[in-house]
Design an enzyme around this catalytic site. Structure first.
Site, PDB file in Angstrom:
ATOM      1  N   GLU A 437       6.641   4.374  61.710  1.00 29.88           N
ATOM      2  CA  GLU A 437       6.729   3.330  61.569  1.00 29.88           C
ATOM      3  C   GLU A 437       8.257   2.731  62.112  1.00 29.88           C
ATOM      4  OE1 GLU A 437       6.060   0.582  58.611  1.00 29.88           O
ATOM      5  OE2 GLU A 437       6.439  -1.221  59.946  1.00 29.88           O
ATOM      6  N   ASP A 510       6.745   1.930  56.119  1.00 27.35           N
ATOM      7  CA  ASP A 510       7.156   1.855  54.905  1.00 27.35           C
ATOM      8  C   ASP A 510       6.530   0.979  54.085  1.00 27.35           C
ATOM      9  OD1 ASP A 510       9.859  -0.418  57.127  1.00 27.35           O
ATOM     10  OD2 ASP A 510       9.688   1.749  56.126  1.00 27.35           O
ATOM     11  N   ASP A 512       6.585  -1.341  52.531  1.00 28.71           N
ATOM     12  CA  ASP A 512       6.005  -2.700  51.665  1.00 28.71           C
ATOM     13  C   ASP A 512       4.644  -3.967  53.079  1.00 28.71           C
ATOM     14  OD1 ASP A 512       7.569  -4.145  54.562  1.00 28.71           O
ATOM     15  OD2 ASP A 512       6.197  -2.599  54.740  1.00 28.71           O
ATOM     16  N   ASP A 514       3.969  -5.464  55.613  1.00 33.09           N
ATOM     17  CA  ASP A 514       4.171  -4.562  57.167  1.00 33.09           C
ATOM     18  C   ASP A 514       3.733  -3.230  57.144  1.00 33.09           C
ATOM     19  OD1 ASP A 514       6.162  -5.972  59.167  1.00 33.09           O
ATOM     20  OD2 ASP A 514       4.185  -7.053  58.377  1.00 33.09           O
TER      21      ASP A 514
END
Ligand code: 28F
Length: 646
Positions: A437, A510, A512, A514
């Site tokens: 990503e 990641d 997180d 997102d």
């Protein structure tokens, strides 16, 4: 049968008991199993007789009660089973014959004989044979008649007048207690029954079916009553979708050919969705999940009628290719319900209707009645044709896009996406594709990787939400086509797992919200468009470290909470802070390699079909067209922030 003598009368009784004994010996032959499905089948057999009486036009209310003692009571307000002698069985009343030999004969019950096509329509005598006790109350001509059976059909109390019919009512009541020596368990499940009783009410417009679980206090009775019948069922199914038009189309036709009564009803409505699995069919109230002659007749007539209408109104040019059935059925919710005297249930699960005359009856009825409906509803008809034309164009575009994808990669290998940093090995068994990503992480992954075995494909931003678009739109998305070309094995029904270019497809996102969104979308994409890739265990999720801390001038990375706890055990005096790693970009190439990509030190989570399915479920719920479902999902999952960002 010759004229009866007392000896033959005896033989009748013997025949009755032998008949019931045969059922007790092999119950599975009659009700499918002695597990929960067979237990609930007992209820449906009794209720079916009451529904027959309703279909014959003599019953409007059926009450089903689960009794505190474990039995089940079914009450109808029909004519009441006749109590007069049954000519063919001298000495036996019609009621006794129905309870021990034949089955009530409604218009579709086949005049007293229900030809058992598989599990359905075996009749109440089977219920008697498999019950430790059965009571029958018949209210007729102002009198109440009573009889009871025990141990699989032995008469306990023969038919007699037990009093006046309360309030002069009419009707039949059957109470039965399933035999615990036959069934694995005799505890009924309310939910199972209510679902099927609701369906019966949909399939019998106007009939009231009330269900009451009286085994425990506090269960209020629930009544299912749909004046609109299967049209109400279509409304019920489409309630959570956006309909193309408010009205529900309905057609009906009945016919009598050589003693065979046949009737067909169809209710239909399109919604704005793209699913083509909204067609449900039934025969004599039984779900024909494998389809059959009635469905084939309907599909054929639907396709021909819509094409004929579209051409006649100039909505389709003569030069345009005809709309395919799948184009027309996109977004369609339809119920095809047929009734016939002697249904033949075929197929693996007896869920396929085999009666050939049904195909032509349904085809003729649909051709005639649907053409009328389209003429009477021009604006709805136009919307249906426009939507089907869009679906046809999308299908064509998808095909040419797929061909293009295939041609390019087949012809000059240039089908590989520009952003792909491929590996030098051509052996899928050792090659790995990292889907990374964000371009930054993609950069350090390219630097970190083993270029012989590891390819890197950076995915920019959130890949298209593949849930809400047709396949042609999806193929126009650069990210998606890169993914397809990189994996190199096609998509959807053309996906061939033997052609994958990498043995491992690793999602590197990641940690997180997102990242979890991208991961969910990628899993959904693989689950929907490359399911064998997931089923073959080729899809993995890389596990970058969650924490980092300083030891001297070095940075130490810790995979998860467990590793962090172990680190602290080994260094009780460690005072440095632990940083929660958010993005892959926080690590340089060396760190990314040593913590996440080095096969000797990394942890990869292999994705199971179930996990991908959950992602798919989450996606459909959160991205799909079902607004209501999305609201519910977010409310129930609010605490789990992973899902909130979408
Ligand atoms: C709780 C379960 O079984 N109801 C039934 C009837 C009504 C008639 C009937 C049944 C034998 C072969 C005709 C009455 N009057 N509820 C039920 N209601 N069976 S079962 O007749 C069975 C006869 O065919 C009935 C006139 N005709 C039929």
């Amino acid at each position: 049968m010759s004229d009866e003598t007392s000896a033959e009368y005896g033989s009748e009784q013997i025949q009755v008991l032998e008949g019931l004994e045969a059922v007790r010996k092999r119950p599975g032959m009659y009700i499918g199993s002695t597990g929960p499905a067979g237990l609930h089948h007992m209820v449906y057999e009794v209720v079916d007789n009451a529904v027959d009486e309703a279909m014959a036009g003599h019953c409007t209310q059926i009450d089903i009660t689960l009794l505190a003692g474990g039995g089940c009571e079914v009450v109808d307000d029909g004519r009441g089973i006749p109590v007069d002698p049954y000519p063919k069985y001298p000495g036996m009343s019609t009621a006794e014959v129905v309870l021990t030999i034949l089955h009530a004969g409604g218009k579709f019950g086949g005049g007293g004989y229900k030809v058992s096509g598989g599990l359905h329509g075996v009749g109440v005598s089977v219920v008697n044979a498999l019950s430790s006790r059965v009571e029958v109350e018949i209210d007729r001509d102002g009198k109440r008649h009573f009889m009871s059976f025990v141990d699989g059909g032995t008469i306990k109390e023969s038919l007699h007048v037990s009093g006046d019919a309360p309030g002069g009512r009419r009707g039949t009541t059957v109470r039965f207690w399933p035999d615990p020596t036959i069934f694995d368990e005799v505890v009924f499940r309310s939910q199972t029954l209510t679902e099927r009783l609701q369906m019966m009410a949909f399939l019998n417009a106007g009939l009231r079916i009330t269900f009451h679980d009286a085994r425990t206090a506090g269960h209020d009775p629930v009544t299912f009553h749909y004046e609109g019948g299967i049209a109400d069922f279509v409304r019920h199914v489409n309630a959570s979708k956006e309909s193309l038009f408010s009205d529900v189309g309905y057609l009906q036709q009945s016919e009598e050919t050589d003693g065979q009564a046949m009737e067909v009803e169809v209710a239909f409505q399109w919604n704005t969705g793209f699913n083509t699995d909204g067609l449900h069919s039934f025969a004599n109230g039984i779900a024909t999940i494998e389809g059959g002659m009635h469905e084939e007749g309907f599909k054929k007539a639907l396709t021909n009628t819509i094409n004929r209408y579209a051409k006649s109104k100039g909505l389709l040019k003569d030069k345009d290719p005809a709309l395919l059935g799948e184009d027309i059925r996109e977004g369609l919710t339809a119920i095809v319900s047929v009734r016939l005297s002697e249904p033949q249930f075929e197929g693996q699960t007896k869920g396929k209707l085999g009666n050939v005359p049904m195909r032509s009856l349904v085809e003729r009825a649909t051709n005639e009645r649907l053409a009328d409906w389209l003429e009477e509803h021009p604006s709805e008809a136009k919307r249906v044709v426009v939507k089907a034309s869009q679906a046809a164009r999308a299908r064509e575009a998808a095909r040419s896009a797929r061909d293009a994808t295939r041609r390019k990669s087949a012809l000059d290998g240039a089908g590989l996406p520009g952003k792909l940093a491929d590996c030098s090995s051509n052996d899928p068994r050792e090659s790995e594709l990292y889907i990374v990503e964000g371009n930054s992480a993609g950069g350090s992954a390219k630097e970190a990787r083993d270029p012989h075995r590891m390819a890197i494909l950076p995915i920019r931003g959130k890949i298209l939400n593949v849930e809400r678009v047709r396949i042609d739109r999806m193929l126009k998305n650069a990210e998606v086509t890169s993914l397809i070309q990189a994996v190199g094995a096609g998509i959807a029904e053309e996906f061939d797992v033997e052609k994958i270019r990498y043995g491992k497809v690793v999602i590197l996102c990641d940690a997180d919200v997102d990242g979890s969104h991208i991961r969910t979308l990628l899993l959904t994409f693989f689950f929907r468009q490359m399911k064998p890739l997931v089923e073959g265990g080729h899809v993995y999720i890389a596990q970058p470290p969650l924490y980092s801390t300083k030891v001297g001038k070095d940075t130490v990375y810790l995979k998860d909470d467990f590793a962090k706890a172990r680190f602290l055990e080994e260094r009780p005096n460690h005072r440095e802070e632990f940083a929660r790693l958010k993005g892959l970009g926080e690590m340089d190439a060396t760190e990314l390699w040593s913590t996440t990509m080095d096969p000797t030190r990394r942890t990869l989570l292999q994705v199971s079909v179930e996990q991908a399915a959950i992602a798919d479920e989450v996606c459909s719920t959160l991205m799909g067209e079902d607004v209501e479902l999305r609201k519910q999902f977010i409310q129930t999952n609010a605490k789990d922030v992973r899902f909130l960002d979408i």
